[in-house]
Design a protein around this motif. Structure first.
Motif, mmCIF file in Angstrom:
data_model
loop_
_atom_site.group_PDB
_atom_site.id
_atom_site.type_symbol
_atom_site.label_atom_id
_atom_site.label_comp_id
_atom_site.label_asym_id
_atom_site.label_seq_id
_atom_site.Cartn_x
_atom_site.Cartn_y
_atom_site.Cartn_z
ATOM 1 N N GLN A 183 -27.618 -26.571 2.966
ATOM 2 C CA GLN A 183 -27.115 -26.562 2.413
ATOM 3 C C GLN A 183 -26.061 -27.662 1.574
ATOM 4 O O GLN A 183 -25.146 -28.067 1.073
ATOM 5 C CB GLN A 183 -26.424 -27.483 4.259
ATOM 6 C CG GLN A 183 -26.535 -26.960 5.332
ATOM 7 C CD GLN A 183 -26.944 -27.347 6.192
ATOM 8 O OE1 GLN A 183 -26.598 -28.569 6.284
ATOM 9 N NE2 GLN A 183 -26.537 -27.003 7.637
ATOM 10 N N ALA A 184 -27.061 -28.907 0.978
ATOM 11 C CA ALA A 184 -26.848 -29.742 0.233
ATOM 12 C C ALA A 184 -27.015 -29.598 -1.530
ATOM 13 O O ALA A 184 -25.613 -29.937 -1.754
ATOM 14 C CB ALA A 184 -27.940 -30.830 0.691
ATOM 15 N N ASP A 185 -27.225 -28.138 -1.390
ATOM 16 C CA ASP A 185 -27.875 -27.679 -2.949
ATOM 17 C C ASP A 185 -25.947 -26.944 -2.381
ATOM 18 O O ASP A 185 -25.307 -26.462 -3.454
ATOM 19 C CB ASP A 185 -28.501 -26.493 -2.942
ATOM 20 C CG ASP A 185 -29.700 -27.595 -3.564
ATOM 21 O OD1 ASP A 185 -29.591 -28.303 -3.518
ATOM 22 O OD2 ASP A 185 -30.936 -26.626 -2.838
ATOM 23 N N GLU A 186 -25.224 -25.795 -1.773
ATOM 24 C CA GLU A 186 -24.528 -25.098 -1.681
ATOM 25 C C GLU A 186 -22.956 -26.017 -1.404
ATOM 26 O O GLU A 186 -22.340 -25.830 -2.208
ATOM 27 C CB GLU A 186 -24.099 -24.777 -0.121
ATOM 28 C CG GLU A 186 -25.390 -23.538 -0.384
ATOM 29 C CD GLU A 186 -25.082 -22.184 0.932
ATOM 30 O OE1 GLU A 186 -24.760 -23.048 2.082
ATOM 31 O OE2 GLU A 186 -25.457 -21.554 0.799
ATOM 32 N N GLY A 187 -23.432 -27.407 -0.681
ATOM 33 C CA GLY A 187 -22.388 -28.277 -0.638
ATOM 34 C C GLY A 187 -21.676 -29.254 -2.139
ATOM 35 O O GLY A 187 -21.449 -30.025 -2.511
ATOM 36 N N GLY A 188 -23.325 -28.964 -3.051
ATOM 37 C CA GLY A 188 -23.066 -29.789 -3.987
ATOM 38 C C GLY A 188 -23.619 -31.193 -3.811
ATOM 39 O O GLY A 188 -23.054 -32.379 -5.046
ATOM 40 N N ILE A 189 -24.337 -32.280 -3.491
ATOM 41 C CA ILE A 189 -24.409 -32.988 -2.637
ATOM 42 C C ILE A 189 -25.389 -33.843 -3.511
ATOM 43 O O ILE A 189 -25.874 -34.652 -4.302
ATOM 44 C CB ILE A 189 -24.987 -33.349 -0.797
ATOM 45 C CG1 ILE A 189 -23.589 -32.490 -0.144
ATOM 46 C CG2 ILE A 189 -25.514 -34.315 -0.641
ATOM 47 C CD1 ILE A 189 -23.544 -32.776 1.090
ATOM 48 N N SER A 190 -26.884 -32.586 -4.239
ATOM 49 C CA SER A 190 -27.659 -32.825 -4.896
ATOM 50 C C SER A 190 -27.508 -32.614 -5.708
ATOM 51 O O SER A 190 -28.572 -32.374 -7.141
ATOM 52 C CB SER A 190 -29.299 -31.861 -4.068
ATOM 53 O OG SER A 190 -28.674 -30.541 -4.326
#
Length: 206
Positions: free
Chosen positions: A85-92
């Motif tokens: 989810q973090a990768d898909e949301g660009g959070i990371s």
């Protein structure tokens, strides 16, 4: 010659009239009503907001389906799901560099939870019942997070694990799954069958 003289005479008369005539003042165009531009802006904003809401709704449904049909849901599964989810949301990624984004409480908490889970040994993520006070203290020192935050992460995982058990129970009973947060809350209130009311992770001696 007569024709030429007539043309010259006509041109001269018209030139004199043009000089004598008052200069017409062209009124300056003024946009008095900007509502059309406001409507366009609002329309674009609404469409972007709709796309965002649709994307969030789709992601919620996908997570519900994943929980309802997953055979297991260990802390390792939770870690991989949150990391995805973090990768898909660009959070990371690059989005976390946008001013103001990295300081958002939700973003900070997700990053903290990911760091904590990554700090656990794989055996602890695959079998959370092995996590005791000593393991927590080691992870706390390792990732620089207080014990309270580690407990918050574990509590979040346990709540999601409990929700999974309730969802799987609904699948077994042939009942529909919720498609929104409000729907989940309402279904849980009406029929909590299968949802653990106690902490499922046994306490271990430190």
């Amino acid at each position: 010659m007569a024709l030429r003289s007539a043309v010259r005479g006509f041109a001269l008369v018209m030139r004199k009239k043009a000089i004598a005539a008052p200069i017409a003042v062209v009124p300056r165009f003024q946009v008095r009503d900007m509502s059309i531009f406001s409507n366009i802006k609002e329309g674009i904003t609404d469409r972007l907001e709709t796309r965002k809401n649709d994307k969030n709704a789709k992601a919620y449904i996908e997570q519900i389906e994943h929980l309802a049909h997953s055979k297991t849901y260990t802390l390792q599964d939770h870690f991989l799901q949150m990391k995805k989810q973090a990768d898909e949301g660009g959070i990371s990624g690059w989005k976390s560099m946008v001013p103001g984004v990295s300081s958002m409480p939700q973003i900070q908490q997700m990053k903290a939870f990911l760091a904590i889970m990554e700090g656990f040994e794989l055996q602890h993520r695959e079998n959370p019942t092995l996590i005791n006070g000593k393991v927590k203290r080691i992870v706390s020192e390792k990732v620089g997070q207080p014990l309270e935050e580690i407990n918050n992460m574990l509590r979040s995982y346990e709540q999601l694990s409990n929700l999974r058990q309730w969802l799987r129970k609904r699948v077994d009973r042939g009942l529909p799954l919720p498609d929104s947060l409000d729907g989940t809350t309402e279904m849980l209130r009406e029929d909590p069958t299968g949802f653990p009311t106690k902490n499922m992770r046994p306490k271990r001696r430190r």
